[in-house]
Design a protein around this motif. Structure first.
Motif, PDB file in Angstrom:
ATOM      1  N   GLU A   1     -15.288  15.834  25.107  1.00  0.00           N
ATOM      2  CA  GLU A   1     -14.583  17.084  25.398  1.00  0.00           C
ATOM      3  C   GLU A   1     -13.088  16.867  25.276  1.00  0.00           C
ATOM      4  N   VAL A   2     -12.409  17.898  24.830  1.00  0.00           N
ATOM      5  CA  VAL A   2     -10.950  17.908  24.852  1.00  0.00           C
ATOM      6  C   VAL A   2     -10.532  19.140  25.650  1.00  0.00           C
ATOM      7  N   GLY A   3      -9.913  18.896  26.807  1.00  0.00           N
ATOM      8  CA  GLY A   3      -9.455  19.991  27.647  1.00  0.00           C
ATOM      9  C   GLY A   3      -8.033  20.389  27.263  1.00  0.00           C
ATOM     10  N   VAL A   4      -7.834  21.647  26.933  1.00  0.00           N
ATOM     11  CA  VAL A   4      -6.538  22.123  26.451  1.00  0.00           C
ATOM     12  C   VAL A   4      -5.834  22.948  27.534  1.00  0.00           C
ATOM     13  N   LYS A   5      -4.580  22.610  27.794  1.00  0.00           N
ATOM     14  CA  LYS A   5      -3.765  23.374  28.743  1.00  0.00           C
ATOM     15  C   LYS A   5      -2.678  24.112  27.961  1.00  0.00           C
ATOM     16  N   ASP A   6      -2.710  25.431  28.015  1.00  0.00           N
ATOM     17  CA  ASP A   6      -1.697  26.213  27.306  1.00  0.00           C
ATOM     18  C   ASP A   6      -0.548  26.607  28.228  1.00  0.00           C
ATOM     19  N   TYR A   7      -0.350  25.803  29.256  1.00  0.00           N
ATOM     20  CA  TYR A   7       0.737  26.033  30.211  1.00  0.00           C
ATOM     21  C   TYR A   7       1.326  24.680  30.592  1.00  0.00           C
ATOM     22  N   GLY A   8       2.449  24.682  31.264  1.00  0.00           N
ATOM     23  CA  GLY A   8       3.065  23.424  31.680  1.00  0.00           C
ATOM     24  C   GLY A   8       3.374  22.523  30.510  1.00  0.00           C
ATOM     25  N   ASP A   9       2.838  21.327  30.535  1.00  0.00           N
ATOM     26  CA  ASP A   9       3.068  20.357  29.461  1.00  0.00           C
ATOM     27  C   ASP A   9       2.246  20.652  28.205  1.00  0.00           C
ATOM     28  N   LYS A  10       1.374  21.651  28.295  1.00  0.00           N
ATOM     29  CA  LYS A  10       0.532  22.059  27.154  1.00  0.00           C
ATOM     30  C   LYS A  10      -0.223  20.878  26.542  1.00  0.00           C
ATOM     31  N   GLU A  11      -0.945  20.191  27.411  1.00  0.00           N
ATOM     32  CA  GLU A  11      -1.701  19.014  26.988  1.00  0.00           C
ATOM     33  C   GLU A  11      -2.777  19.379  25.963  1.00  0.00           C
ATOM     34  N   ASN A  12      -2.839  18.601  24.900  1.00  0.00           N
ATOM     35  CA  ASN A  12      -3.868  18.671  23.863  1.00  0.00           C
ATOM     36  C   ASN A  12      -3.850  19.955  23.031  1.00  0.00           C
ATOM     37  N   VAL A  13      -2.804  20.747  23.169  1.00  0.00           N
ATOM     38  CA  VAL A  13      -2.685  21.944  22.339  1.00  0.00           C
ATOM     39  C   VAL A  13      -2.652  21.562  20.861  1.00  0.00           C
ATOM     40  N   ASP A  14      -2.063  20.423  20.549  1.00  0.00           N
ATOM     41  CA  ASP A  14      -1.960  19.987  19.158  1.00  0.00           C
ATOM     42  C   ASP A  14      -3.331  19.738  18.529  1.00  0.00           C
ATOM     43  N   VAL A  15      -4.312  19.290  19.358  1.00  0.00           N
ATOM     44  CA  VAL A  15      -5.662  19.054  18.839  1.00  0.00           C
ATOM     45  C   VAL A  15      -6.299  20.387  18.435  1.00  0.00           C
ATOM     46  N   ALA A  16      -6.168  21.374  19.296  1.00  0.00           N
ATOM     47  CA  ALA A  16      -6.724  22.695  18.988  1.00  0.00           C
ATOM     48  C   ALA A  16      -6.055  23.295  17.750  1.00  0.00           C
ATOM     49  N   GLU A  17      -4.742  23.163  17.667  1.00  0.00           N
ATOM     50  CA  GLU A  17      -4.010  23.732  16.531  1.00  0.00           C
ATOM     51  C   GLU A  17      -4.389  23.053  15.222  1.00  0.00           C
ATOM     52  N   ARG A  18      -4.651  21.762  15.292  1.00  0.00           N
ATOM     53  CA  ARG A  18      -5.000  21.017  14.079  1.00  0.00           C
ATOM     54  C   ARG A  18      -6.251  21.589  13.416  1.00  0.00           C
ATOM     55  N   TYR A  19      -7.188  22.076  14.238  1.00  0.00           N
ATOM     56  CA  TYR A  19      -8.441  22.607  13.702  1.00  0.00           C
ATOM     57  C   TYR A  19      -8.499  24.136  13.767  1.00  0.00           C
TER      58      TYR A  19
END
Length: 256
Positions: free
Chosen positions: A84-102
């Motif tokens: 699993e990759v948990g994406v946070k679209d707030y704060g530090d926006k963790e793992n947003v780059d993984v979602a955007e890549r795909y």
């Protein structure tokens, strides 16, 4: 209760709720590996197949639970990673780059991707988040055995060999081997499954490969109809067996 005490109690409730959601997410996905932007490629590339769910940071609900059941079902196969990759679209926006890549947006969550070793682009799952449907997708796409209900490993291997050749004599020899294996099966439910494998091979030798697609369509239509649960389960098992004869080509899969 004083205002300060009431505020402290309110904060405590919020943290307790977040803790419960996080714990529920973890307990509902046994065997899942939690990945982030830094570990994603390093880990995924090590496996023959990697099934990755892109989702909110603290997932919950029916889809997450079904994914967790699949993770548990696949946990014994060392060639398949479930993560699993948990994406946070707030704060530090963790793992947003993984979602955007795909090219995955928040409105799509959850999204399940299947990565195959040696290939850069994943295959995106388009079906419903239902355990058997996801298992069937992983099996037919990766070519790896995942033990779908109704399927038998020895016969799945024979089905794969059967489809790998167009020689009539070779197919008849594989059919003979399947008939021999059928004779060895003693458990009633497994004998029924073995019989389906043998009958499919016989029909394909008699009518050609076109029989497979027509039978897939027929059984798929039946299982979507108004059937008693026992009969619907039987159609699901038969469909799983039929898909064992499909060559590894996800675009040829019927809609699940």
């Amino acid at each position: 209760m004083s205002p300060s005490l009431a505020y402290a109690y309110f904060i405590l409730c919020i943290f307790s709720t977040l803790f419960c959601l996080t714990s529920a997410a973890s307990s509902n996905c046994q065997g899942c590996v939690q990945l982030d932007s830094y570990s994603f490629e390093k880990v995924v590339s090590k496996f023959k197949a990697a099934v990755v769910k892109i989702d909110v940071a603290y997932p919950y609900g029916d889809k997450h639970e079904q994914f967790g059941k699949m993770s548990a079902a696949l946990s014994s196969n060392p060639d398949i990673l479930v993560a699993e990759v948990g994406v946070k679209d707030y704060g530090d926006k963790e793992n947003v780059d993984v979602a955007e890549r795909y090219k995955i947006v928040k409105e799509d969550y959850p999204v399940m991707l299947l990565f195959q070793q040696g290939k850069t682009e994943p295959i995106r799952y388009q079906g419903e988040f239902i355990l058997e449907h996801m298992q069937r997708f992983v099996s037919s796409t990766s070519g790896l055995w995942v033990g779908l209900p109704g399927c038998l490993e020895v016969f799945d291997g024979l089905a794969k060999r059967f489809m790998a050749t167009t020689s009539s004599s070779d197919r008849k020899e594989i059919l003979r081997q399947a008939e021999d294996e059928w004779d060895k099966v003693s458990l009633g439910s497994e004998r029924k499954s073995a019989e389906v494998y043998v009958k499919v091979m016989r029909k394909m030798i008699e009518k050609g490969d076109g029989f497979l697609m027509s039978e897939l369509s027929r059984v798929d239509a039946l299982r979507k109809g108004n059937l008693a649960k026992e009969k619907k389960d039987e159609m699901e098992r038969r469909l799983n067996i039929l898909q064992s004869f499909q060559k590894t080509n996800p675009t040829a899969n019927i809609e699940l």
